[in-house]
Enzyme design. Structure first.
Site, PDB file in Angstrom:
ATOM      1  CE1 TYR A   1       4.300   3.466   1.422  1.00 51.89           C
ATOM      2  CE2 TYR A   1       5.307   5.631   1.688  1.00 51.89           C
ATOM      3  CZ  TYR A   1       5.257   4.398   1.051  1.00 51.89           C
ATOM      4  OH  TYR A   1       6.162   4.108   0.056  1.00 51.89           O
TER       5      TYR A   1
ATOM      6  CE  LYS B   1       7.961   0.453   1.401  1.00 46.86           C
ATOM      7  NZ  LYS B   1       7.697  -0.642   0.417  1.00 46.86           N
TER       8      LYS B   1
ATOM      9  CB  THR C   1       9.821   4.935   0.570  1.00 42.23           C
ATOM     10  OG1 THR C   1       9.611   6.343   0.492  1.00 42.23           O
ATOM     11  CG2 THR C   1       9.296   4.462   1.936  1.00 42.23           C
ATOM     12  CG  ASP C   2      12.426   9.724   0.012  1.00 38.80           C
ATOM     13  OD1 ASP C   2      11.261   9.306   0.113  1.00 38.80           O
ATOM     14  OD2 ASP C   2      12.720  10.768  -0.632  1.00 38.80           O
ATOM     15  CD  GLU C   3       6.710   9.347   1.923  1.00 42.31           C
ATOM     16  OE1 GLU C   3       5.946   9.143   2.886  1.00 42.31           O
ATOM     17  OE2 GLU C   3       6.342   9.807   0.831  1.00 42.31           O
TER      18      GLU C   3
ATOM     19  CD  GLU D   1      -3.029  -0.875   0.190  1.00 38.51           C
ATOM     20  OE1 GLU D   1      -3.198   0.268  -0.265  1.00 38.51           O
ATOM     21  OE2 GLU D   1      -3.698  -1.850  -0.183  1.00 38.51           O
TER      22      GLU D   1
HETATM   23  P1  NAD Z   1       1.458   1.169  -6.418  1.00 39.15           P
HETATM   24  O1  NAD Z   1       0.474   1.476  -5.339  1.00 39.15           O
HETATM   25  O2  NAD Z   1       1.287   1.839  -7.745  1.00 39.15           O
HETATM   26  O3  NAD Z   1       1.496  -0.402  -6.704  1.00 39.15           O
HETATM   27  C1  NAD Z   1       1.473  -1.343  -5.672  1.00 39.15           C
HETATM   28  C2  NAD Z   1       1.182  -2.709  -6.293  1.00 39.15           C
HETATM   29  O4  NAD Z   1       1.186  -3.681  -5.232  1.00 39.15           O
HETATM   30  C3  NAD Z   1      -0.180  -2.795  -6.989  1.00 39.15           C
HETATM   31  O5  NAD Z   1      -0.054  -3.481  -8.197  1.00 39.15           O
HETATM   32  C4  NAD Z   1      -1.022  -3.600  -6.005  1.00 39.15           C
HETATM   33  O6  NAD Z   1      -2.057  -4.352  -6.627  1.00 39.15           O
HETATM   34  C5  NAD Z   1       0.032  -4.512  -5.368  1.00 39.15           C
HETATM   35  N1  NAD Z   1      -0.350  -4.959  -4.031  1.00 39.15           N
HETATM   36  C6  NAD Z   1      -0.799  -4.198  -2.999  1.00 39.15           C
HETATM   37  N2  NAD Z   1      -1.064  -4.985  -1.934  1.00 39.15           N
HETATM   38  C7  NAD Z   1      -0.744  -6.256  -2.283  1.00 39.15           C
HETATM   39  C8  NAD Z   1      -0.770  -7.496  -1.613  1.00 39.15           C
HETATM   40  N3  NAD Z   1      -1.186  -7.599  -0.341  1.00 39.15           N
HETATM   41  N4  NAD Z   1      -0.359  -8.610  -2.280  1.00 39.15           N
HETATM   42  C9  NAD Z   1       0.070  -8.518  -3.569  1.00 39.15           C
HETATM   43  N5  NAD Z   1       0.095  -7.368  -4.256  1.00 39.15           N
HETATM   44  C10 NAD Z   1      -0.301  -6.250  -3.624  1.00 39.15           C
HETATM   45  O7  NAD Z   1       2.878   1.488  -5.785  1.00 39.15           O
HETATM   46  P2  NAD Z   1       4.188   2.059  -6.476  1.00 39.15           P
HETATM   47  O8  NAD Z   1       4.154   3.533  -6.419  1.00 39.15           O
HETATM   48  O9  NAD Z   1       4.419   1.364  -7.752  1.00 39.15           O
HETATM   49  O10 NAD Z   1       5.287   1.593  -5.391  1.00 39.15           O
HETATM   50  C11 NAD Z   1       5.892   0.311  -5.490  1.00 39.15           C
HETATM   51  C12 NAD Z   1       6.869   0.145  -4.333  1.00 39.15           C
HETATM   52  O11 NAD Z   1       7.854   1.169  -4.385  1.00 39.15           O
HETATM   53  C13 NAD Z   1       6.223   0.259  -2.959  1.00 39.15           C
HETATM   54  O12 NAD Z   1       6.827  -0.682  -2.108  1.00 39.15           O
HETATM   55  C14 NAD Z   1       6.555   1.684  -2.502  1.00 39.15           C
HETATM   56  O13 NAD Z   1       6.622   1.761  -1.105  1.00 39.15           O
HETATM   57  C15 NAD Z   1       7.907   1.875  -3.159  1.00 39.15           C
HETATM   58  N6  NAD Z   1       8.267   3.266  -3.489  1.00 39.15           N
HETATM   59  C16 NAD Z   1       7.409   4.055  -4.230  1.00 39.15           C
HETATM   60  C17 NAD Z   1       7.799   5.345  -4.585  1.00 39.15           C
HETATM   61  C18 NAD Z   1       6.917   6.236  -5.412  1.00 39.15           C
HETATM   62  O14 NAD Z   1       7.234   7.413  -5.593  1.00 39.15           O
HETATM   63  N7  NAD Z   1       5.807   5.760  -5.965  1.00 39.15           N
HETATM   64  C19 NAD Z   1       9.043   5.821  -4.166  1.00 39.15           C
HETATM   65  C20 NAD Z   1       9.867   5.002  -3.385  1.00 39.15           C
HETATM   66  C21 NAD Z   1       9.468   3.722  -3.073  1.00 39.15           C
HETATM   67  O1  DAU Z   2       9.218   9.819  -1.323  1.00 41.51           O
HETATM   68  C1  DAU Z   2       8.786   8.585  -1.802  1.00 41.51           C
HETATM   69  C2  DAU Z   2       7.278   8.482  -1.645  1.00 41.51           C
HETATM   70  O2  DAU Z   2       6.711   9.379  -2.592  1.00 41.51           O
HETATM   71  C3  DAU Z   2       6.749   7.069  -1.851  1.00 41.51           C
HETATM   72  O3  DAU Z   2       7.258   6.243  -0.842  1.00 41.51           O
HETATM   73  C4  DAU Z   2       5.220   7.059  -1.807  1.00 41.51           C
HETATM   74  O4  DAU Z   2       4.734   5.758  -2.108  1.00 41.51           O
HETATM   75  C5  DAU Z   2       4.710   8.034  -2.844  1.00 41.51           C
HETATM   76  O5  DAU Z   2       3.285   8.107  -2.791  1.00 41.51           O
HETATM   77  C6  DAU Z   2       5.306   9.435  -2.625  1.00 41.51           C
HETATM   78  O6  DAU Z   2       4.810  10.012  -1.381  1.00 41.51           O
HETATM   79  P1  DAU Z   2       4.353  11.551  -1.287  1.00 41.51           P
HETATM   80  O7  DAU Z   2       3.424  11.685  -0.149  1.00 41.51           O
HETATM   81  O8  DAU Z   2       5.518  12.465  -1.352  1.00 41.51           O
HETATM   82  O9  DAU Z   2       3.582  11.656  -2.706  1.00 41.51           O
HETATM   83  P2  DAU Z   2       2.191  12.328  -3.122  1.00 41.51           P
HETATM   84  O10 DAU Z   2       2.076  12.194  -4.601  1.00 41.51           O
HETATM   85  O11 DAU Z   2       1.041  11.829  -2.310  1.00 41.51           O
HETATM   86  O12 DAU Z   2       2.411  13.866  -2.755  1.00 41.51           O
HETATM   87  C7  DAU Z   2       3.511  14.595  -3.263  1.00 41.51           C
HETATM   88  C8  DAU Z   2       3.476  15.991  -2.612  1.00 41.51           C
HETATM   89  O13 DAU Z   2       2.317  16.684  -3.088  1.00 41.51           O
HETATM   90  C9  DAU Z   2       3.338  15.961  -1.118  1.00 41.51           C
HETATM   91  O14 DAU Z   2       4.061  17.055  -0.561  1.00 41.51           O
HETATM   92  C10 DAU Z   2       1.843  16.147  -0.869  1.00 41.51           C
HETATM   93  C11 DAU Z   2       1.446  17.045  -2.014  1.00 41.51           C
HETATM   94  N1  DAU Z   2       0.055  16.884  -2.512  1.00 41.51           N
HETATM   95  C12 DAU Z   2      -0.357  15.625  -2.822  1.00 41.51           C
HETATM   96  C13 DAU Z   2      -1.631  15.411  -3.277  1.00 41.51           C
HETATM   97  C14 DAU Z   2      -2.123  14.018  -3.624  1.00 41.51           C
HETATM   98  C15 DAU Z   2      -0.750  17.991  -2.677  1.00 41.51           C
HETATM   99  O15 DAU Z   2      -0.362  19.137  -2.420  1.00 41.51           O
HETATM  100  N2  DAU Z   2      -2.020  17.783  -3.152  1.00 41.51           N
HETATM  101  C16 DAU Z   2      -2.513  16.543  -3.451  1.00 41.51           C
HETATM  102  O16 DAU Z   2      -3.699  16.417  -3.857  1.00 41.51           O
END
Ligand code: NAD
Ligand code: DAU
Length: 338
Positions: A151, A155, A125-127, A84
């Site tokens: 979240y 992680k 993640t960096d979070e 998630e």
């Molecule tokens: P996403 O939400 O787009 O995709 C997550 C995927 O995992 C989906 O396909 C979902 O169906 C699947 N999934 C969720 N729960 C599951 C479960 N219980 N069993 C099997 N599959 C399940 O996420 P994303 O943005 O592609 O992120 C992927 C990974 O990278 C995550 O671990 C996230 O923490 C990490 N990450 C994301 C970002 C970012 O900016 N998006 C940055 C750093 C790290």
């Molecule tokens: O840093 C890595 C992370 O980046 C990942 O681990 C997460 O999975 C990914 O969702 C992302 O987290 P953020 O919270 O930074 O991303 P988000 O797209 O939700 O928001 C980016 C920035 O924009 C954040 O400062 C919140 C702001 N924001 C976001 C939404 C959805 C808004 O101002 N308005 C919005 O409607």
């Protein structure tokens, strides 16, 4: 050709990663995905049409299912992305985050113990590092974990579990921690696709708080290259940070999106801030550069332009993921219920 299991391979980063792996000709990929709201087989339609990618529909929390997938496919490694992933959802309801991100990771780690040769890349993640002030040095791999949101806490917990299995059970694992990704196939709840689609549809662009929070943006292709570098060249037990050296305020990103879509600045709407909103993220990726030979290749302005163009050209994809139409297609096509 290496056989690699990719959990979460139908999500945003996962689908871009699987496509890159298949196109490289070096991997046979098995995608394990529960197809939650964020996962979508349409993200993989081109890849699944070929013969280098198999799909297993199931949940990483289901230990018997995970064991059976490992037995039937015999992968040499696992790239673990299933999670998630949306901070706002974790603020509304944390339990699914603990279930999938913590318990699901534990199930995978327990299963991997039966395969001592198997490499496990945990995509984090960096979070997990928390938040930075304006003049703080960027996060390094030794920055203490200080997660803010449920979240990020889930992680961080999964990272610690992975580290404990490396020490206790000699699991061959590496952890990657990346900054904010952008690119095609990102679910439109996240900042860039949400703002882009709202701009195109003439709807308000909801900027949290003062909009001066800073994120470090990395193109998803660069993150995927980093994950593969960690798989191929990472040292067991190591953590690797990936970042884009692309720090921007949310306000700056919104201005760029408005400029490219041609939407009116009047759509900018300042709304109530996210609870405990992290002010700034920034990454020091020196270790990945020195040890993995990794560096970001996509420049932010160009990458953002091509990403916004992708959302403009793929409106049917956005409409279908938002309405759940692809889910219905899958259920009908495969005679199953998700
Ligand atoms: P996403 O939400 O787009 O995709 C997550 C995927 O995992 C989906 O396909 C979902 O169906 C699947 N999934 C969720 N729960 C599951 C479960 N219980 N069993 C099997 N599959 C399940 O996420 P994303 O943005 O592609 O992120 C992927 C990974 O990278 C995550 O671990 C996230 O923490 C990490 N990450 C994301 C970002 C970012 O900016 N998006 C940055 C750093 C790290
Ligand atoms: O840093 C890595 C992370 O980046 C990942 O681990 C997460 O999975 C990914 O969702 C992302 O987290 P953020 O919270 O930074 O991303 P988000 O797209 O939700 O928001 C980016 C920035 O924009 C954040 O400062 C919140 C702001 N924001 C976001 C939404 C959805 C808004 O101002 N308005 C919005 O409607």
């Amino acid at each position: 050709m290496q056989r690699v299991l990719v959990t979460g391979g139908a999500g945003f980063i996962g689908s871009n990663l699987v496509r890159m792996m298949v196109e490289s000709g070096r991997y046979h990929v098995v995608v394990l995905d529960a197809l939650t709201y964020a996962g979508n087989l349409a993200n993989l339609a081109d890849v699944l049409a070929g013969d280098r990618c198999d799909f297993e529909h199931g949940n990483i929390c289901d230990a018997a299912f995970v064991r059976s997938v490992l037995q039937r496919h015999s992968p040499t490694s696992i790239l673990h992305l299933a999670a998630e992933s949306h901070v706002d959802r974790s603020i509304a309801s944390a339990a699914p985050f603990v279930e999938t991100n913590v318990m699901g990771t534990l199930v995978l780690l327990e299963a991997v113990r039966a395969y001592p040769q198997m490499r496990f890349v945990h995509v984090s993640t960096d979070e997990v590092y928390g938040t930075l002030g304006p003049d703080d040095a960027p996060f390094t791999e030794t920055t203490p974990l200080d997660p803010t949101s449920p979240y990020a806490a889930s992680k961080a917990a999964s990272d610690l579990l992975v580290q404990s299995f490396i020490r206790t059970h000699s699991v061959d694992a590496v952890i990657t921690r990346c900054s904010n990704n952008y690119g095609p196939f990102q679910f439109p709840e996240k900042f860039i696709p949400l703002m882009t689609l709202n701009a195109l549809e003439g709807r308000p662009l909801p900027i949290y708080g003062d909009g001066l929070q800073v994120r470090d943006w990395l193109h998803v292709d660069d993150h995927c290259r980093g994950i593969l570098a960690a798989l191929e060249r990472g040292t067991t037990g190591s953590v690797y940070n990936f970042g884009g050296y692309g720090e921007r305020t949310n306000e700056e990103m919104v201005s760029a999106i408005l400029a490219q879509t041609g939407a009116s600045a009047d759509l900018k709407t300042y709304v109530t801030d996210r609870k405990a909103h992290d002010r700034r993220y920034a990454i020091n990726a020196d270790k990945a550069r020195h040890e993995l030979g990794w560096a970001p290749e996509r420049e932010l302005e160009e990458g953002l332009r091509s990403t916004i163009a992708w959302y403009m050209q793929n409106r049917a994809w956005s409409d279908n993921v938002r309405t759940g139409a692809y889910r219905t297609y899958y259920e009908t096509h495969y005679n199953t219920t998700l």
